[in-house]
Design a protein around this motif. Structure first.
Motif, mmCIF file in Angstrom:
data_model
loop_
_atom_site.group_PDB
_atom_site.id
_atom_site.type_symbol
_atom_site.label_atom_id
_atom_site.label_comp_id
_atom_site.label_asym_id
_atom_site.label_seq_id
_atom_site.Cartn_x
_atom_site.Cartn_y
_atom_site.Cartn_z
ATOM 1 N N UNK A 27 37.838 53.369 -36.273
ATOM 2 C CA UNK A 27 37.744 52.174 -35.432
ATOM 3 C C UNK A 27 36.593 52.396 -34.454
ATOM 4 N N UNK A 28 35.657 51.442 -34.410
ATOM 5 C CA UNK A 28 34.435 51.607 -33.592
ATOM 6 C C UNK A 28 34.631 50.996 -32.214
ATOM 7 N N UNK A 29 33.792 51.398 -31.265
ATOM 8 C CA UNK A 29 33.902 50.811 -29.923
ATOM 9 C C UNK A 29 33.890 49.281 -29.947
ATOM 10 N N UNK A 30 33.045 48.659 -30.777
ATOM 11 C CA UNK A 30 32.950 47.205 -30.828
ATOM 12 C C UNK A 30 34.187 46.517 -31.399
ATOM 13 N N UNK A 31 35.046 47.283 -32.061
ATOM 14 C CA UNK A 31 36.235 46.682 -32.686
ATOM 15 C C UNK A 31 37.387 46.480 -31.720
ATOM 16 N N UNK A 32 37.240 46.991 -30.502
ATOM 17 C CA UNK A 32 38.393 46.985 -29.582
ATOM 18 C C UNK A 32 38.004 46.383 -28.236
ATOM 19 N N UNK A 33 38.989 45.852 -27.506
ATOM 20 C CA UNK A 33 38.705 45.213 -26.223
ATOM 21 C C UNK A 33 38.067 46.177 -25.238
ATOM 22 N N UNK A 34 37.103 45.685 -24.494
ATOM 23 C CA UNK A 34 36.315 46.510 -23.596
ATOM 24 C C UNK A 34 37.152 47.112 -22.462
ATOM 25 N N UNK A 35 38.197 46.372 -22.035
ATOM 26 C CA UNK A 35 38.952 46.822 -20.867
ATOM 27 C C UNK A 35 39.673 48.146 -21.103
ATOM 28 N N UNK A 36 39.807 48.494 -22.370
ATOM 29 C CA UNK A 36 40.554 49.716 -22.657
ATOM 30 C C UNK A 36 39.686 50.945 -22.759
ATOM 31 N N UNK A 37 38.443 50.860 -22.283
ATOM 32 C CA UNK A 37 37.549 51.947 -22.679
ATOM 33 C C UNK A 37 37.903 53.305 -22.096
ATOM 34 N N UNK A 38 38.718 53.315 -21.037
ATOM 35 C CA UNK A 38 39.028 54.631 -20.486
ATOM 36 C C UNK A 38 40.102 55.371 -21.266
ATOM 37 N N UNK A 39 40.986 54.622 -21.900
ATOM 38 C CA UNK A 39 41.998 55.324 -22.692
ATOM 39 C C UNK A 39 41.754 55.228 -24.194
ATOM 40 N N UNK A 40 40.498 54.953 -24.542
ATOM 41 C CA UNK A 40 40.119 54.948 -25.960
ATOM 42 C C UNK A 40 39.027 55.987 -26.172
ATOM 43 N N UNK A 41 39.321 56.985 -26.989
ATOM 44 C CA UNK A 41 38.310 58.009 -27.282
ATOM 45 C C UNK A 41 37.840 57.790 -28.720
ATOM 46 N N UNK B 260 50.127 59.887 -26.778
ATOM 47 C CA UNK B 260 48.804 59.996 -27.399
ATOM 48 C C UNK B 260 48.952 59.406 -28.794
ATOM 49 N N UNK B 261 48.214 58.321 -29.060
ATOM 50 C CA UNK B 261 48.300 57.670 -30.370
ATOM 51 C C UNK B 261 47.024 57.977 -31.143
ATOM 52 N N UNK C 188 47.701 49.775 -24.969
ATOM 53 C CA UNK C 188 48.807 49.891 -24.022
ATOM 54 C C UNK C 188 48.439 50.866 -22.904
ATOM 55 N N UNK C 189 48.752 50.468 -21.666
ATOM 56 C CA UNK C 189 48.535 51.399 -20.553
ATOM 57 C C UNK C 189 49.472 52.589 -20.745
ATOM 58 N N UNK C 190 49.055 53.741 -20.323
ATOM 59 C CA UNK C 190 49.923 54.908 -20.458
ATOM 60 C C UNK C 190 49.792 55.589 -21.808
ATOM 61 N N UNK C 191 49.014 54.993 -22.709
ATOM 62 C CA UNK C 191 48.782 55.613 -24.015
ATOM 63 C C UNK C 191 47.304 55.960 -24.163
ATOM 64 N N UNK C 192 47.045 57.172 -24.576
ATOM 65 C CA UNK C 192 45.670 57.588 -24.860
ATOM 66 C C UNK C 192 45.457 57.470 -26.367
ATOM 67 N N UNK C 193 44.422 56.732 -26.778
ATOM 68 C CA UNK C 193 44.154 56.512 -28.197
ATOM 69 C C UNK C 193 42.993 57.390 -28.662
ATOM 70 N N UNK C 194 43.215 58.129 -29.721
ATOM 71 C CA UNK C 194 42.142 58.931 -30.323
ATOM 72 C C UNK C 194 41.749 58.268 -31.646
#
Ligand code: TXA
Ligand code: MG
Length: 328
Positions: A261-275, A303-304, A251-257
């Motif tokens: 969950x590995x980088x490959x498990x999640x959509x690429x477009x979210x890489x800026x709000x996925x740490x 922050x999720x 979700x935009x507006x949410x920062x995920x920590x």
């Protein structure tokens, strides 16, 4: 670039002189930055409370550089206390012991005990050597996340407080606070020094105060525990299990920590709000407060944080701070 307060020509002796004269100085430690003043100067200590907006019933930790200096503040150092000091000092362990009568009430919030620790960092050790015992809470305004970089201190206090630059703190989470004035000995705040490592040295069970005991009983052992802590403006929450499979994740507006969950498990477009921390919980602890503050600066509303499941004792301190941020 921000102006850094410590130009090389401003020596540590200069800052030690400021403390001796009754002024307040912020400095790095291995845990978080501290806001320090001469522990024997009531006006200087009062100024700390004023600057932070800290409730007067929340006592401070006094920083010393040796067991001998600790002995000038506490009425007795038991065998158990001495063993812990020898094993863990300098380091992120604050010990609560009965205070000497001359220790100022403003430092201990009127309690008969005082919290003391020897920081494992050359800058405060040098200041203490020149200025004596230094009373210092974390160098944030009350309710904000503790500062782990000099920049964080400037965010909260601007030019009002001189900050000694020391880069990022080694642990990024506050010290373990262990109350030795009650039985069983009780951890009031978990930190890098864990329950089992304390039990190993003490050869007896050590109690861990549950994260929210202070809030629920209304009679907290550690006055600080009843106050909201460590909370950014963004709402901190656990990530829900149904979030990742949804097409609109993240979700935009949410920062995920994230940690498992590995980088490959999640959509690429979210890489800026996925740490992604991997399962490096030391790194996650070191980074947490900086990330909280960044989230606010970047305007995230939430922050999720990926839940931990059973990750053992190493995450105790991290989990405690996250729970506080969620609750606060
Ligand atoms: O890592 C740290 O401990 C950092 C660095 C700067 O040393 N300091 C720090 O201080 O986190 P502060 O004031 O933010 O947290 C001190 C905690 C508070 O929760 C306070 O209530 C508790 O220690 N405390 C201090 N003296 C106490 C006492 N005599 N009895 C019970 N709790 C005490
Ligand atoms: Mg604090």
């Amino acid at each position: 670039m921000n102006m850094i307060d410590t130009k090389p020509e401003i020596s540590l002796s200069h800052y030690a002189g400021e403390i001796r004269q009754g002024n307040v100085v912020a400095f790095p430690t291995e845990t978080v930055y501290g806001l320090g003043a001469d522990a024997w100067n009531a006006d200087a200590v009062a100024h700390i409370f004023e600057l932070k907006g800290r409730p007067p019933d929340n006592p401070l930790i006094v920083h010393v550089n040796s067991v001998e200096m600790a002995a000038t503040l506490v009425s007795e150092i038991s065998e158990d206390a001495r063993r812990l000091m020898e094993r863990f000092w300098p380091g992120p362990l604050a010990l609560i012991l009965p205070k000497r009568p001359e220790v100022l009430d403003i430092v201990t919030a009127g309690l008969p005990t005082v919290a003391i620790r020897v920081p494992n960092h050359p800058i405060p050790l040098r200041l203490i050597e020149e200025a004596g015992p230094i009373a210092a809470p974390s160098a944030n305004t009350s309710g904000r996340p503790s500062p782990t970089r000099a920049e964080h201190v400037r965010q909260d206090f601007g030019a009002e407080v001189p900050v000694i630059e020391g880069g990022s703190c080694q642990y990024g989470l506050e010290s373990t606070v262990l109350d030795l004035s009650i039985r069983p000995y009780t951890i009031l705040r978990p930190g890098h020094i864990t329950q089992s490592s304390l039990e190993q040295v003490l050869r007896q069970p050590v109690r861990m105060v549950p994260s929210f005991e202070g809030e629920t009983t209304g009679a907290p052992r550690s006055p600080g525990m009843k106050y909201t802590h460590y909370a950014p403006d963004a709402r901190v929450r656990w990530m829900r299990p149904d979030e990742l499979p949804r097409p609109d994740f993240p979700a935009a507006g949410t920062l995920y920590l994230l940690h498992r969950i590995r980088p490959g498990d999640v959509p690429i477009r979210g890489d800026r709000n996925l740490i992604h921390y991997g399962e490096d919980y030391t790194e996650m602890g070191r980074d947490l407060y900086d990330r909280f503050r960044m989230a606010d600066l970047k305007g995230y509303s939430e922050i999720a944080i990926e839940p931990f499941g059973d990750s053992g004792e190493d995450v105790e301190a991290l989990l405690n701070r996250i729970r506080k941020a969620i609750g606060g």
